[in-house]
Enzyme design. Structure first.
Site, PDB file in Angstrom:
ATOM      1  CG  ASP A 148      -3.283   4.715  -2.166  1.00  0.00           C
ATOM      2  OD1 ASP A 148      -2.675   3.611  -1.931  1.00  0.00           O
ATOM      3  OD2 ASP A 148      -4.351   4.698  -1.241  1.00  0.00           O
TER       4      ASP A 148
ATOM      5  CG  ASP B  79      -1.981   1.025   1.331  1.00  0.00           C
ATOM      6  OD1 ASP B  79      -1.907   1.878   0.389  1.00  0.00           O
ATOM      7  OD2 ASP B  79      -2.352   1.391   2.452  1.00  0.00           O
TER       8      ASP B  79
END
EC number: 3.4.23.1
Length: 387
Positions: free
Chosen positions: A276, A93
């Site tokens: 992201d 992430d």
């Protein structure tokens, strides 16, 4: 001869790419749908992607990772923690900075259904007195911090701080396809001053370049990869276009404009965006996303998803993001997600605190189209069309 061997060794190090294969699985949302639990989940939890970047909890807590925002994630990789290594499936992430996994101290159903770290079975584990709290929805996950060796793509990242969950309230986590999160953002947004995994790798000289890159495959269950310490040009076409970060913490950049059919549909006069890998969809302000959904003919179904007629995909226009003067078109085949049930929009609205202005999240919908390089050494992101 010695000089030649030394030179060859340096060349080998410079070309060494550490790759973590990512496997595509059913998302938490899909698992909830199949088990008839999504409606109840949505009634109890406010799924707002912005809460990941604007946590309401104290900054000292691990509150920048509300777990409900991972419910559409489909790409997962495997790491090992401890000596000998204990295996975990995690989300890589770039929108958070901490590493955490469930521990044997957690006895809730959500933990018992996942791999749990056992400190007593690791000869290299070091305990701490520090605690953590991971906020999500109506409850929070609590745990402790410890140090151990983390194995990532053959790299032995020693003395790595990570979180061990002790409580995981909320039955929905029982159905999540991942055990934990491995954050790849900057250390200044990490909880408790924890050093992120990639920073620890670089500080120990375990990678030859202060960067990592991500390729997400569109069609296959396999083929996606996170590459630590380098770039593999076989994953993209043309040249990498480098975009300087506008803010260091998240991988935040400036977007010049967002257009459809040559007309601005959002982001007039530029806006901010976060690249992201830990967000599956492409998120933006509610009003802007509502305009896009209307323009592509999307309507909400019983599961809270915005759907379009699958037959209309061929006729829908590209949505073009202009970044640092370069156009990055997203065709309908990229922003409409086709599954066995229907065709859903890859756009998602979010509520954003007013002082922050217009913020977009370029999640997996965008990254599947554009190979992404996250260059810590030069504080920039590189983008190129996938091969």
């Amino acid at each position: 001869m010695k000089k030649l061997l030394l030179l060859l060794g340096l060349v080998a190090l410079s070309e060494c790419l550490y790759k973590v294969p990512l496997v595509k699985k059913k998302s938490l949302r899909q698992n909830l749908i199949e088990n008839g639990l999504l409606k109840d989940f949505l009634a109890k939890h406010n799924v707002n992607p912005a809460s990941k970047y604007f946590p309401t909890e104290a900054a000292t807590e691990l509150a920048d990772q509300p777990l409900v925002n991972y419910m559409d994630m489909e790409y997962f990789g495997t790491i090992g923690i401890g000596t000998p290594p204990q295996e975990f499936t995690v989300i890589f992430d770039t929108g958070s900075s901490n590493l955490w996994v469930p521990s044997v101290y957690c006895s809730s159903p959500a933990c018992s259904n996942h791999n749990r770290f056992n400190p007593q079975k690791s000869s290299t584990f070091q305990s701490t007195s520090q605690t953590l709290s991971i906020a999500y929805g109506t409850g929070s996950m609590t745990g402790v911090l410890g140090y151990d060796t983390v194995q990532v793509a053959g790299i032995a990242d020693t003395n790595q701080i990570f979180g061990l969950s002790q409580t995981e309230p909320g039955s929905f986590l029982y159905y999540s396809p991942f055990d934990g999160i491995l954050g790849l953002a900057y250390p200044n947004i990490a909880s408790s001053g924890a050093t992120p995994v990639f920073d620890n790798m670089w500080n120990q000289g375990l990678v030859s370049q202060d960067l990592f890159s991500v390729y997400l495959s569109s069609n296959d269950q396999s083929g996606s990869v996170v590459i630590f310490g380098g770039i593999d040009s076989s994953y993209y076409t043309g040249n990498l276009n480098w975009v300087p970060l506008s803010s260091e913490g998240y991988w935040q950049i400036t977007v010049d404009s967002i257009t459809m059919n040559g007309q601005a549909i959002a982001c007039s006069g530029s806006c901010q965006a976060i690249v992201d890998t830990g967000t599956s969809l492409l998120s933006g302000p509610n009003n802007a996303i509502a305009n896009i959904q209307k323009s592509i003919g999307a309507s909400q179904n019983a599961n809270g998803q915005m759907v379009v007629s699958c037959s209309s995909i061929q006729s829908l226009p590209d949505i073009v993001f202009t970044i640092n003067g370069i156009q990055y078109p997203l065709p309908a085949s990229a922003y409409i997600l086709q599954n066995q049930q229907d065709c859903t929009s890859g756009f998602q609205g979010m509520d954003i605190p007013t002082p922050s202005g217009e913020l977009w999240i370029l999640g997996d919908v965008f990254i599947r189209q554009y190979f992404a390089v996250f260059d810590r050494g030069n504080n920039r992101v590189g983008l190129a069309p996938v091969a």
